[in-house]
Design an enzyme around this catalytic site. Structure first.
Site, PDB file in Angstrom:
ATOM      1  N   GLU A  72      13.627  -5.703 -11.634  1.00  0.00           N
ATOM      2  CA  GLU A  72      14.440  -6.436 -11.234  1.00  0.00           C
ATOM      3  C   GLU A  72      14.364  -8.176 -11.705  1.00  0.00           C
ATOM      4  OE1 GLU A  72      11.800  -4.546  -9.148  1.00  0.00           O
ATOM      5  OE2 GLU A  72      13.392  -3.041  -9.033  1.00  0.00           O
ATOM      6  N   HIS A  99      10.159 -26.106 -11.681  1.00  0.00           N
ATOM      7  CA  HIS A  99      10.249 -26.187 -12.679  1.00  0.00           C
ATOM      8  C   HIS A  99      10.614 -25.450 -13.862  1.00  0.00           C
ATOM      9  CE1 HIS A  99       5.868 -27.864 -13.427  1.00  0.00           C
ATOM     10  NE2 HIS A  99       6.392 -28.612 -11.974  1.00  0.00           N
TER      11      HIS A  99
END
Ligand SMILES: O=C[C@H](O)[C@H](O)[C@H](O)COP(=O)(O)O
Length: 159
Positions: A72, A99
């Site tokens: 996915e 991040h």
């Protein structure tokens, strides 16, 4: 928040769980499918469509569900501009946003019980991008994606 969802057969039930849960929490949810359970379906069409929706909808986020989350994530990342992270814990979910400014989280429905998946998704949706040095790294990837020119390697140390 606007949240786009997609899955394959392995993530079908968990996707539907989050469609209900996130709607009940007041989010605007779209579901790229599948609409019905098919044990033989494939994840690429649903994950690519989910990522396309996210990229086209500034400020939205996406969730793609499968057995492991691996395929996915790979499928979603084929869509230019989509940044999909395999979020397999609360910490990796937070870091994906903080991040990496990930726009999509890939979640393995066979890897977690529902309570843990909820904690992972809540962490993803509830964390902001930190910017700073992380933006510089994302910019390098975005430029590579757009131009095909790889980011310059730092000069090799001498001596
Ligand atoms: O990376 C892909 C996902 O985990 C798929 O959900 C998984 O491969 C589907 O496996 P199966 O077709 O054996 O249910």
């Amino acid at each position: 928040m606007r949240i786009h969802l997609g899955a394959d057969h392995a993530g079908f039930e968990l996707k539907n769980h989050f469609a209900r849960r996130l709607s009940a929490l007041g989010h605007e949810v779209t579901d790229a499918g599948p609409a019905a359970y098919d044990p033989d379906d494939d994840y690429p069409p649903y994950c690519v469509e989910t990522a396309r929706r996210v990229v086209a909808d500034e400020g939205s986020l996406g969730l793609v569900f499968g057995g492991s989350g691996n395929g996915e994530q790979i499928a979603a990342n084929k869509v230019p501009g989509a940044r999909a992270a395999l979020t397999w814990s609360v910490t990796t979910a937070r870091l994906a946003r903080r991040h990496n400014d990930a726009r999509l989280a890939a979640i393995g429905a066979r890897m977690h019980d529902v309570d843990e998946a909820e904690r992972i998704v809540d962490a993803f949706l509830g964390t902001e991008f930190e910017g700073g040095r992380h933006q510089r790294r994302i910019d390098q990837l975005t430029a590579f994606e757009r131009t095909g020119d790889p980011p310059a390697l730092p000069a090799a140390p001498t001596g």
